[in-house]
Each structure stands twice: as structure tokens, then as C-alpha cells.
Scaffold this active site. Structure first.
Site, PDB file in Angstrom:
ATOM      1  N   ASP A 188       0.905  -1.148   0.000  1.00 28.99           N
ATOM      2  CA  ASP A 188       0.000   0.000   0.000  1.00 28.99           C
ATOM      3  C   ASP A 188       0.944   1.198   0.000  1.00 28.99           C
ATOM      4  O   ASP A 188       1.561   1.492   1.022  1.00 28.99           O
ATOM      5  CB  ASP A 188      -0.884   0.016   1.252  1.00 28.99           C
ATOM      6  CG  ASP A 188      -1.885   1.163   1.194  1.00 28.99           C
ATOM      7  OD1 ASP A 188      -1.506   2.247   0.703  1.00 28.99           O
ATOM      8  OD2 ASP A 188      -3.031   0.995   1.628  1.00 28.99           O
ATOM      9  N   HIS A 189       1.060   1.848  -1.146  1.00 31.28           N
ATOM     10  CA  HIS A 189       2.151   2.820  -1.258  1.00 31.28           C
ATOM     11  C   HIS A 189       1.971   4.008  -0.301  1.00 31.28           C
ATOM     12  O   HIS A 189       2.923   4.713  -0.012  1.00 31.28           O
ATOM     13  CB  HIS A 189       2.355   3.274  -2.716  1.00 31.28           C
ATOM     14  CG  HIS A 189       1.280   4.160  -3.241  1.00 31.28           C
ATOM     15  ND1 HIS A 189       0.162   3.669  -3.857  1.00 31.28           N
ATOM     16  CD2 HIS A 189       1.148   5.499  -3.231  1.00 31.28           C
ATOM     17  CE1 HIS A 189      -0.607   4.678  -4.190  1.00 31.28           C
ATOM     18  NE2 HIS A 189      -0.040   5.802  -3.835  1.00 31.28           N
ATOM     19  N   LYS A 193       5.005   6.593   2.402  1.00 36.47           N
ATOM     20  CA  LYS A 193       5.211   8.047   2.379  1.00 36.47           C
ATOM     21  C   LYS A 193       5.913   8.499   3.654  1.00 36.47           C
ATOM     22  O   LYS A 193       5.606   8.026   4.746  1.00 36.47           O
ATOM     23  CB  LYS A 193       3.870   8.778   2.236  1.00 36.47           C
ATOM     24  CG  LYS A 193       3.262   8.609   0.846  1.00 36.47           C
ATOM     25  CD  LYS A 193       1.925   9.312   0.781  1.00 36.47           C
ATOM     26  CE  LYS A 193       1.243   9.049  -0.546  1.00 36.47           C
ATOM     27  NZ  LYS A 193       1.838   9.766  -1.659  1.00 36.47           N
ATOM     28  N   HIS A 251      -6.022   2.612   1.412  1.00 38.87           N
ATOM     29  CA  HIS A 251      -5.231   3.770   1.840  1.00 38.87           C
ATOM     30  C   HIS A 251      -5.810   4.483   3.069  1.00 38.87           C
ATOM     31  O   HIS A 251      -5.107   4.724   4.050  1.00 38.87           O
ATOM     32  CB  HIS A 251      -5.101   4.788   0.707  1.00 38.87           C
ATOM     33  CG  HIS A 251      -4.583   4.211  -0.566  1.00 38.87           C
ATOM     34  ND1 HIS A 251      -3.548   3.311  -0.605  1.00 38.87           N
ATOM     35  CD2 HIS A 251      -4.937   4.402  -1.853  1.00 38.87           C
ATOM     36  CE1 HIS A 251      -3.299   2.976  -1.861  1.00 38.87           C
ATOM     37  NE2 HIS A 251      -4.134   3.619  -2.635  1.00 38.87           N
TER      38      HIS A 251
END
Ligand code: NAD
Length: 498
Positions: A188-189, A193, A251
Site C-alpha cells: 500500500d504505497h 510516504k 489507503h
């Protein structure tokens, strides 16, 4: 704010090269590989983190040789990466690490060649599934058939991970046939972050916030992920998915977990993921009166360039949402009574991802009500301008008695830390974590299933009622019902600002 050379130097000196590795990118010619994965790897190479003998193997359906693939990688880095860095000699050195094998995920073509290439000992082996989800099972099965699903293998699985609980369970079961959980990295990019990790640093590295981090002091929490783009060329895929499946289930849910979880005993993968799982399992079911769905309309004077949602997906009767806002609660001791408002949508007024913690008012004003009262608001911006702002109440300067105003204590990372502050993109960080064998920022199978178990009844409820999303203007912040939902609770959404 002045740049901090000491911080920058410290960060540079902290780039620790990872062990020698072989990374196979299934789908190496695809959009994600060209836009994110390959430029990201190049940046890690330039930063000195990638060992010179690392090998990156593009594996995809197209017939091409190493040289043609290297040309494609060069162009992708220039187009989507850092064009200046691409002008340096690093690029040729990086391209020397690149190989290509034409492979069929559903057949036998290319697998013997890949097996020969991966036969070496003593290197980390990672296989990135950057292909459509229907191929995940085929790839896992063939990796085992060709002897590559051994103990040292790691697989990286892209989203979407299922489209409901049943399909996610099936996928987990399929992957578990060939790999142990500790070998599976579900991306889950958002978790890669910088600010998302800073969220944990702020919460658990400071004495200041954690004692106040509960329903006694927090009025409510908002999580907004707003996009200005529409569905673009992804219309067909998106219309089968919608904002709930595409954004909330993964997200926004991950952000909710990190903001709400109990302090893990250690910053290690299972300790963190256990705490996140407890949050998801404590989420209340969502009443449909607390959900607003929307579909963006065409831009009035520019309909050809910016069509409405239904035109963009080619279905005049589509009931899929491009916007969703909802209210939920977490039923545990820490959060009972504190609402969490989640909101995400396309074609909104600005591109902005932000978590906002709104604290309660002071219990009593010694200055009298006429001085005004403010709430402390902590906002954590994920993009753009990653940073943290804390609204603090002070005296309005000047004569005229005591009047209170709100001023921001602002730390925009790029200003505080210089360019280095935001230089590591989510994908590059996550890929390096795969090579290091650190799963902290990846979703565990049970987390994904628990998230679907919470999402499914919400989706089923509007499907059962044939719910039609409310239209909203392009460039707005969603349907007015979303604003109304907050107003009913005596609250308001934080402005979506770029
Ligand atoms: P894409 O369609 O651009 O690329 C697909 C790749 O898969 C190509 O390299 C193609 O050659 C390869 N492929 C297709 N069938 C194959 C087969 N039978 N055997 C071997 N290779 C085959 O897709 P994409 O946009 O790069 O997305 C890849 C994955 O990443 C998808 O699961 C997608 O949902 C996910 N994802 C993409 C993005 C994005 O921004 N593109 C963002 C998040 C997640």
C-alpha cells in the site's frame, strides 16, 4: 525556514547499502514499472543504496531483448524520474544492472531462462507482481513449479488485493499455498510516504501528544484524500471498483489505523500490524445515513476535455461512486465517542491528502467568551508539501485587551529539512524494505481481510438499496450532502487546500 545542512549531511551519511539482490519485475514494461518502480530504483542507485552487482530483471509479455528493454528503461527514467540525474554517468551504470526476459505468466515461455538466471546463491531474491491481479496466482504457481519459491524468495503484490472479503481470502489462500506470510509483501504505497512514518514518530517519539490522544481530549479526526484528476484512461477498471474499494478499503483505512492504534511495544512488523488489526476489528459498522456517495459532473465550459464521470466510464447509468464521505467510530476505551470522518474523491478542488486531529475546547475560558475560543488542530499533510502544522491559540498582538487568535506552528518538511526531506518516494522506500526483509510498512493478510470485512456490508447496503451517487461539480469538494453530514454534527470539513 532556513535549510539545515547538518540534517542533510546526517541523512546522506545514513544511506546504508542493501545486500546484493536480484529483483524480477513481472510486468516490467507496464505503466507502474515505468512510472514508479524503475525510476525509483534508479534514484536509490544514485543515492548509493543499491549495490553495483544488483540485478533487475524485467519480465513481461512483449518480445524484446536486453538492449531494447534498457532503452525503454532509459526513456522511462528521463520521462518520469529525474531528467537531470539521467544526464549523469549513473544512468549507464544503472542500465548495466538491467535484464529482460519475455515470459508468459500463464504458460511456460521464459520460465526456464528465468530459472537459470536466478540459480545463484547468497543473494536476496524478490519477485514484484506488477501485473493485473488475475495473474497473481499464476505467477506464484509457476515460481514454485520452476523451483524459485524457496525460502529466500520474497514476493511483492500490488493492489487491488481482492474486491471483497471472499476474493481476498481466496487470494491469500492461493499465495499461502506457495509462500509463507513472512515472504509476502502486500503494497500500500501510502504506507511508504515519509509523512505517514512521521505520523508514528510524532505520536510515539514525543511526550506531548500521546497523553491527549484519546476521546477525552480529541473532538474528532478527519482524513481527506482529494484528487483533482478524473478517472482518465482507467474508466473501465475504476467503474467496477469505485472510491470505496479503490481508496477507502486500503489507503484511508491504513491511515486510520496508524492514527488510532495503541502504541506497539516495538517498531517491528508484527507488533505494528497487530495493533493496526485491532483498530480495524474495533470499527463500528457504518450506518448508511453516515455515508455520502458522489459522482463528478462535466466541467461546464470544458466538457470535451473534462467529461462527467458517467461519460468518462462510458456508462450513462453507472452507480459507481467517484467520491465518498463517511463517519465511523472505533469502539474501544481510547476512542469511544470520537467520530472519525473519512473523505476521498476525484475531480475535487485541490490535490491534497491530510489527516486532521481536532482537539476539544479548553473546559473554561479565563478570558471570557468575548475573547474568542479556539481549538487546537493538528494537521498532518501527506501531499503536497508534506509536513505538520499545529494550530496554537495566542493573544492577538496590539492594544485593545485580550483577544485570542489561532496561529499555525508550521513545519513543512521540504523547508525544514531541505530537498532531502522529501526525496525518497514511497515506492523506492518500500522496495528497499523488501530487499532488507522489513515488512513493517506492508499489509498482513489478516489486516486486508479485516478491512474487507468492514467494507463489504457498507457496499452491500447501497447495492441492496440501488443507491445512486449524488452529482457534484467538478472542482468542488463533493456533494453538498457531505458538508451537511458534518453540519448536522456541529462540525465542518477542513478546507481542501493545495
Ligand atoms: P499495465 O497494463 O500497464 O502493465 C501490465 C504488465 O503486465 C505489462 O508489462 C504486460 O506485459 C504484463 N503482462 C500482462 N499479461 C501478461 C502475461 N500473461 N504474462 C506476463 N506478463 C504479462 O498495468 P500497470 O498499470 O503497470 O499495473 C500493474 C499492477 O499494478 C496492477 O495490478 C495494477 O492494479 C497495479 N497498480 C498500478 C498502478 C499504476 O499507477 N499504474 C497504481 C497502483 C497499482
Amino acid at each position: 525556514m532556513a535549510q539545515r545542512p547538518d540534517v542533510m549531511e546526517r541523512m546522506k551519511s545514513r544511506v546504508i547499502p542493501v545486500d546484493p539482490f536480484d529483483l524480477v519485475i513481472f510486468g516490467g514494461t507496464g505503466d507502474l514499472a515505468r512510472r514508479k518502480i524503475l525510476p525509483g530504483l534508479f534514484r536509490r542507485f544514485c543515492a548509493g543504496q543499491m549495490p553495483g552487482d544488483a540485478r533487475i530483471v524485467g519480465a513481461a509479455r512483449s518480445e524484446m531483448d536486453n538492449s531494447a528493454f534498457r532503452d525503454m528503461v532509459r526513456e522511462a527514467i528521463i520521462e518520469f524520474g529525474d531528467a537531470d540525474a539521467a544526464a549523469t554517468s549513473h544512468l549507464d551504470d544503472f542500465l548495466a544492472c538491467i535484464h529482460y526476459i519475455a515470459i508468459d505468466a500463464k504458460g511456460d515461455q521464459g520460465w526456464a531462462e528465468l530459472q537459470t538466471l536466478m540459480a545463484g546463491e547468497g543473494r536476496v531474491e524478490a519477485y514484484y507482481f506488477s501485473v493485473g491481479p488475475s495473474l497473481f496466482g499464476d505467477l506464484a504457481e509457476r515460481l514454485q513449479k520452476w523451483g524459485m519459491a524457496d525460502e529466500k524468495a520474497r514476493i511483492v503484490v500490488e493492489k487491488p488485493f481482492g474486491r471483497d472479503l471472499a476474493t481476498a481470502q481466496d487470494l491469500n489462500a492461493t499465495l499461502a499455498t506457495y509462500f509463507d506470510e513472512h515472504q509476502i509483501y502486500r503494497i500500500d504505497h501510502y504506507l511508504g510516504k515519509e509523512t505517514v512514518q512521521n505520523l508514528m514518530a510524532v505520536r510515539f517519539g514525543n511526550m506531548l501528544f500521546e497523553p491527549l490522544w484519546n476521546s477525552q481530549y480529541v473532538d474528532h479526526i478527519q482524513i481527506t484524500v482529494a484528487e483533482t484528476v478524473g478517472v482518465g484512461g482507467r474508466g473501465e477498471y475504476y467503474d467496477k471498483s469505485g472510491a470505496m474499494r479503490d481508496m477507502v478499503q486500503n489507503h484511508l483505512m491504513q491511515l486510520l489505523c496508524l492514527i488510532a492504534m495503541e502504541p506497539p511495544a516495538r517498531f517491528d512488523p508484527d507488533a505494528v500490524r497487530d495493533e493496526k488489526l485491532k483498530v480495524i476489528r474495533a470499527l463500528d459498522p457504518v450506518d448508511h445515513h453516515h455515508v455520502v456517495r458522489g459522482q463528478y459532473q462535466a466541467e461546464p465550459l470544458n466538457e470535451a476535455a473534462h467529461p462527467g464521470y458517467r461519460t468518462a466510464v462510458g456508462d450513462a447509468r453507472s452507480r459507481t461512486e467517484s467520491f465518498i464521505a463517511l463517519k465511523t467510530h472505533i469502539s474501544n476505551w481510547r476512542w469511544a465517542g470520537t467520530p472519525f470522518y473519512l473523505r476521498t474523491g476525484k475531480r475535487m478542488s485541490a490535490r491534497s491528502s491530510e489527516i486532521t486531529v481536532v482537539f476539544k475546547e479548553t473546559p473554561h475560558s479565563i478570558f471570557g467568551e468575548e475573547a474568542g475560543r479556539h481549538r487546537n488542530v493538528l494537521s498532518i499533510r501527506l501531499q503536497p508539501n508534506e509536513g505538520i502544522t499545529l494550530g496554537v491559540t495566542i493573544k492577538e498582538p496590539g492594544p485593545g485587551g485580550m483577544r485570542l487568535i489561532d496561529v499555525p506552528l508550521d513545519m513543512t518538511f521540504a523547508e525544514a529539512l531541505g530537498d532531502e526531506g522529501d526525496q525518497v518516494d514511497a515506492y523506492e522506500r518500500l522496495i528497499m524494505d523488501v530487499i532488507r526483509g522489513n515488512q513493517t510498512l506492508f499489509m498482513r493478510g489478516d489486516e486486508v481481510e479485516a478491512a474487507w470485512a468492514w467494507t463489504d456490508p457498507i457496499i452491500e447496503s447501497w447495492e441492496a438499496r440501488h443507491d445512486v451517487p449524488k452529482p457534484y461539480e467538478s472542482g468542488s469538494d463533493g456533494p453538498t450532502d457531505s458538508i451537511e453530514m458534518m453540519r448536522r454534527d456541529g462540525r465542518q470539513w477542513r478546507e481542501v487546500s493545495p
